[in-house]
Design a protein around this motif. Structure first.
Motif, PDB file in Angstrom:
ATOM      1  N   SER A  44       1.060  -1.271   0.060  1.00 40.78           N
ATOM      2  CA  SER A  44       0.026   0.136  -0.097  1.00 40.78           C
ATOM      3  C   SER A  44       0.802   1.120   0.018  1.00 40.78           C
ATOM      4  O   SER A  44       2.317   1.183   0.114  1.00 40.78           O
ATOM      5  CB  SER A  44      -0.749  -0.045   1.353  1.00 40.78           C
ATOM      6  OG  SER A  44      -0.181   0.209   2.344  1.00 40.78           O
ATOM      7  N   LEU A  45       0.200   2.432  -0.051  1.00 43.51           N
ATOM      8  CA  LEU A  45       0.855   3.620  -0.148  1.00 43.51           C
ATOM      9  C   LEU A  45       0.067   4.457   0.375  1.00 43.51           C
ATOM     10  O   LEU A  45      -1.210   4.829   0.139  1.00 43.51           O
ATOM     11  CB  LEU A  45       1.317   3.804  -1.654  1.00 43.51           C
ATOM     12  CG  LEU A  45       2.169   5.162  -1.960  1.00 43.51           C
ATOM     13  CD1 LEU A  45       3.556   4.612  -1.647  1.00 43.51           C
ATOM     14  CD2 LEU A  45       2.268   5.541  -3.531  1.00 43.51           C
ATOM     15  N   SER A  46       0.668   5.524   0.929  1.00 43.65           N
ATOM     16  CA  SER A  46      -0.027   6.809   1.681  1.00 43.65           C
ATOM     17  C   SER A  46       0.844   8.096   1.452  1.00 43.65           C
ATOM     18  O   SER A  46       2.131   8.088   1.555  1.00 43.65           O
ATOM     19  CB  SER A  46      -0.030   6.734   3.221  1.00 43.65           C
ATOM     20  OG  SER A  46      -0.810   5.398   3.401  1.00 43.65           O
ATOM     21  N   VAL A  47       0.221   9.147   1.072  1.00 46.47           N
ATOM     22  CA  VAL A  47       0.626  10.529   0.786  1.00 46.47           C
ATOM     23  C   VAL A  47       0.026  11.487   1.184  1.00 46.47           C
ATOM     24  O   VAL A  47      -1.433  11.377   1.280  1.00 46.47           O
ATOM     25  CB  VAL A  47       0.723  10.670  -0.928  1.00 46.47           C
ATOM     26  CG1 VAL A  47       1.732  11.537  -1.458  1.00 46.47           C
ATOM     27  CG2 VAL A  47       1.356   9.066  -1.664  1.00 46.47           C
ATOM     28  N   LEU A  48       0.842  12.373   1.814  1.00 47.07           N
ATOM     29  CA  LEU A  48       0.082  13.961   2.020  1.00 47.07           C
ATOM     30  C   LEU A  48       0.386  14.936   0.718  1.00 47.07           C
ATOM     31  O   LEU A  48       1.261  14.713   0.225  1.00 47.07           O
ATOM     32  CB  LEU A  48       0.796  14.318   3.156  1.00 47.07           C
ATOM     33  CG  LEU A  48      -0.224  14.319   4.456  1.00 47.07           C
ATOM     34  CD1 LEU A  48      -0.337  13.001   4.839  1.00 47.07           C
ATOM     35  CD2 LEU A  48       0.636  15.286   5.560  1.00 47.07           C
TER      36      LEU A  48
END
Length: 344
Positions: A44-48
């Protein structure tokens, strides 16, 4: 093993040095440079995402930064994206400009924000020394910093295509005597734009990523002060639609915004609330397309897996304002239906 931020930065800086040398001497780059950033162990990937922020902490930039840090504590983002206008009002004066620390290093101080920042240039950045923001010297001053004109970031399940949108706007070139903008590396303009469009199209066509996300500073569709950027609608939008791009993310308008496309699965997202906002500055938009508009300060997050992409908008207090997501299967079916109707 995921490389440390310092190791990632060293590799990026080496590549960036070669690129910047070419830019300084006016050399043309044949195609978009590609960089890699690993996803989490589970894929998975999380970005601001934040834009239009660099005001030395004023206009509530510091307050937005504090809330970004709190959100990042929970989200654990893999990296942060800046949609441009990184330094107001007129970019940086050079690589030694104290505004770099005053608007970036000294503002985003939360431990959870000590991640790689991937940035594009905005029109205000071009009003100063644009090459300064592209210089590896800034990465040496703050290892989080990474900025190029146009490039591809491969994050395994998703590819981000960063596009230099400022040179597309005719109005910045309307006065031949106006030397306000730093066009080194851009002129001759028509050749530069032709190469950008060709390279973006090629990179998108060759991408096998589950998700394709394009990031630029300027709006394509917007109900905010700047409205639609007609040059991007005419030249860039057809390429995004032809290549099944999922999201177009921009800043420029100082608001938070989500517009759905009526003729493709493409979603238009504005994250330009990093500091000064334009209260009450909104134009009417078809409510079937306008999913969300907020004329205040804030930021957004992206959460991406193999089969789902979603985003969330937050205000300056960290309140969730709007959420949206789509699954890979539904997106594929939607695209197929639209293609079928277009052939009728």
């Amino acid at each position: 093993m995921v490389p440390s931020l310092n190791n990632q930065t060293m590799l990026l800086s080496l590549k960036l040095t070669v690129i910047v040398i070419g830019l300084w001497f006016g050399a043309a780059i044949a195609e978009l440079q590609r960089f890699q950033h690993p996803a989490k162990a589970d894929g998975s990937l999380s970005v601001l995402v934040v834009g239009d922020w660099g005001r030395k902490g004023t206009h509530n930039q510091s307050e937005v930064a504090v809330q970004m840090g709190k959100t990042a504590d929970k989200l654990n983002p893999d990296f942060i994206i800046s949609t441009g206008d990184n330094f107001y009002e007129d970019g940086l004066t050079g690589t030694d400009d104290p505004a770099f620390a005053e608007s970036f290093t000294n503002i985003y101080t939360a431990p959870s924000l000590q991640k790689q920042w991937y940035s594009v240039l905005g029109n205000h950045d071009y009003r100063g020394d644009a090459l300064a923001q592209l210089s590896p010297i800034l990465s040496q001053r703050d290892s989080r910093w990474f900025c190029l004109r146009s490039y591809v970031l491969d994050a395994e399940i998703v590819e981000f295509f960063f596009v230099d949108t400022t040179p597309f706007e005719d109005k910045y070139f309307s006065d031949p005597e106006d030397s306000t903008y730093d066009w080194r590396g851009v002129l001759p303009r028509e050749e530069y734009l032709s190469n950008v469009l060709k390279d973006v199209d090629k990179a998108l066509r060759e991408s096998s990523a589950n998700w394709k996300i394009v990031v630029g500073h300027h709006t394509i569709k917007s109900a905010g002060q700047h409205g639609n950027t007609v040059e991007l609608v005419a030249k860039l939008l057809p390429i995004l639609q032809a290549n099944n791009v999922d999201l177009y993310i921009n800043g420029h308008d100082h608001c938070l915004q989500h517009i759905s496309s009526s003729d493709s699965p493409l979603q238009f997202l504005t994250s330009g609330g990093g500091s000064k906002a334009w209260r009450g500055d909104v134009s009417w938009w078809n409510p079937t397309e306008m999913k969300f508009y907020y004329d205040g300060q804030g930021y957004m997050t992206l959460e991406i897996t193999q089969t789902e992409v979603g985003f969330t908008f937050y205000d300056i207090f960290g309140n969730v304002l709007h959420k949206w997501s789509t699954h890979l299967r539904s997106r594929t079916i939607d695209s197929a239906i639209r293609r079928e109707f277009s052939l009728c």
